[in-house]
Design an enzyme around this catalytic site. Sequence first.
Site, PDB file in Angstrom:
ATOM      1  N   CYS A  31      21.940 -34.349   4.379  1.00 25.18           N
ATOM      2  CA  CYS A  31      20.231 -35.355   4.370  1.00 25.18           C
ATOM      3  C   CYS A  31      20.316 -36.313   5.452  1.00 25.18           C
ATOM      4  O   CYS A  31      21.013 -37.514   5.321  1.00 25.18           O
ATOM      5  CB  CYS A  31      19.392 -35.667   3.786  1.00 25.18           C
ATOM      6  SG  CYS A  31      17.938 -36.763   3.870  1.00 25.18           S
ATOM      7  N   CYS A  80      11.830 -36.571  -3.834  1.00 14.69           N
ATOM      8  CA  CYS A  80      12.033 -36.228  -2.389  1.00 14.69           C
ATOM      9  C   CYS A  80      10.308 -37.317  -2.772  1.00 14.69           C
ATOM     10  O   CYS A  80       9.712 -37.033  -0.672  1.00 14.69           O
ATOM     11  CB  CYS A  80      12.138 -35.300  -0.897  1.00 14.69           C
ATOM     12  SG  CYS A  80      11.989 -36.105   0.830  1.00 14.69           S
ATOM     13  N   GLU A  95      -4.210 -23.190  -5.420  1.00 18.43           N
ATOM     14  CA  GLU A  95      -4.220 -24.185  -4.235  1.00 18.43           C
ATOM     15  C   GLU A  95      -5.163 -24.160  -3.405  1.00 18.43           C
ATOM     16  O   GLU A  95      -4.638 -25.180  -2.607  1.00 18.43           O
ATOM     17  CB  GLU A  95      -3.456 -22.799  -3.240  1.00 18.43           C
ATOM     18  CG  GLU A  95      -1.919 -22.216  -3.332  1.00 18.43           C
ATOM     19  CD  GLU A  95      -0.582 -23.748  -3.377  1.00 18.43           C
ATOM     20  OE1 GLU A  95      -1.115 -24.336  -2.985  1.00 18.43           O
ATOM     21  OE2 GLU A  95       0.176 -23.438  -3.967  1.00 18.43           O
ATOM     22  N   CYS A 148      19.549 -35.049  -5.395  1.00 21.51           N
ATOM     23  CA  CYS A 148      18.208 -34.516  -4.720  1.00 21.51           C
ATOM     24  C   CYS A 148      19.646 -33.558  -4.152  1.00 21.51           C
ATOM     25  O   CYS A 148      20.911 -33.771  -4.310  1.00 21.51           O
ATOM     26  CB  CYS A 148      17.699 -34.843  -3.567  1.00 21.51           C
ATOM     27  SG  CYS A 148      17.040 -34.177  -2.343  1.00 21.51           S
ATOM     28  N   CYS A 202      17.233 -39.996  -4.356  1.00 22.63           N
ATOM     29  CA  CYS A 202      18.172 -39.143  -3.325  1.00 22.63           C
ATOM     30  C   CYS A 202      19.265 -39.127  -4.063  1.00 22.63           C
ATOM     31  O   CYS A 202      20.404 -38.308  -3.979  1.00 22.63           O
ATOM     32  CB  CYS A 202      18.530 -40.073  -2.260  1.00 22.63           C
ATOM     33  SG  CYS A 202      17.440 -40.391  -0.844  1.00 22.63           S
TER      34      CYS A 202
END
Length: 344
Positions: free
Chosen positions: A217, A201, A50, A211, A208
Site C-alpha cells: 500500500c 481501511c 444494496e 490490512c 493498517c
Amino acid sequence: MPASAATQLIDKLQPATRLLAHYDANARALPWRRPPGSPPPDPYVVWLSEVMLQQTTVATVKPRFRRFIQRWPTIEGLAAAEDEAILSEWAGLGYYARARNLIACAREVVRRGGFPQTESELRSLPGLGEYTAAAIAAIAFGEQATVIDTNVARVIARYHGIDRPLVEARADIRVLAEGMTPPDRAGDYAQAMMDLGATICRPKQPDCPNCPLSSECQAWATGSPERFPAPKVKAARPHRHGLAWWIERDGAVWLVRRPAKGLLGGMAALPGPEWGEESPPQPAAATISHGFTHFTLDLHIVSKAEPLAEGWWQPIDRMNEAGLPTLYAKAVQAMLSRKEALAA
C-alpha cells in the site's frame, strides 16, 4: 512452517488472493450474506440490501432489511404490495426516490420473469446504477464485475497512492480496480473489498497493521495513510423554509400524501405549500431544522382549524403506523411535546 516464513509466503501472493484469505477468516456476518465460499444468495436479497445500503449505514439497514424480508419474502410479494405499504415500511431510511425505484424495479423484474444475470442487463432496471448493477452481477451471479462503492474507492486510492479527491480520480480508480479484480470468486472478492474499506481501511484511524494489502500500500508507506485520498471540498448548502399545517381534531391529526414525484414523493406528510427561500409570515407554534443532501430546511408548523387537500385523520396514538418520513416525524413530535408542555 514457522510463522515468519508463512507470513513471507502470504506477502508474495497476489493482492486478491491475500484479500480473499483475509475475508475467509474475517467476513462480517450480515443478514443478506452467505458465508465465504457458499453458493450465491438469492438475487432478490442482494438487490434489496444494496438498494437499502445506498447512503445508509449497515447498522441502520440490518433491522429494516429483516422487517422487509419478513413482510415480503419474495420479489413477487413485494411487486404485488400497495405503494403506500412499501413507502410506509421505508419511512425513516431516507432518500425516498430509492423506495419509488424499488417498487418500479420489483414490478419490472416480475414482468420479465426474473433478474437479468449480467451487469449490462441489470443496468436497464429502474434505479440500478453502475455500482448496484455490478454488485448484484458479482454477488448473485458470479460475474467478474468491478464493484466500486465509496469504501472500495478509498481502498484503491490508498493502495495506489492517489492523493486527489475521489470525485476527481473516479476514472483512474475504475481502471486500477478492474486490474485488481480476479476472475474467480467475484462475489466474495467484492464483499471482501467492501469489508476492508468499512472495517480496516477506514476514513479515519485506518487499521493498517492488520490490512492484508498493507505490504504494497503506497499510502501506508508514506506514514500518513489518512491523507489519501484528499478530501472533497464541500460547497455550502442553500437554506430553505417550509410551512406545515397542524390540524388536530378528536385525538387525530390530518395527514396528506405528497405528490408521487419530487422530494419525499408519495410519503405521508403534514399538509402545506411548497418550500421556498423566504420564511412564512405566520407565527409558528414550532420550528424544526432538517438537513437534506442538497439543502437545509426550517419547517415552520402552524395550527389550523380545517382540513386542507385530500388526506385522512391519523389517530395520534397510532402515529407510528403512518409511515412518516423523518422530517414530518420530527414535526409531529415537536407539536406533541409543545402540547404536553402547555398542559403541564
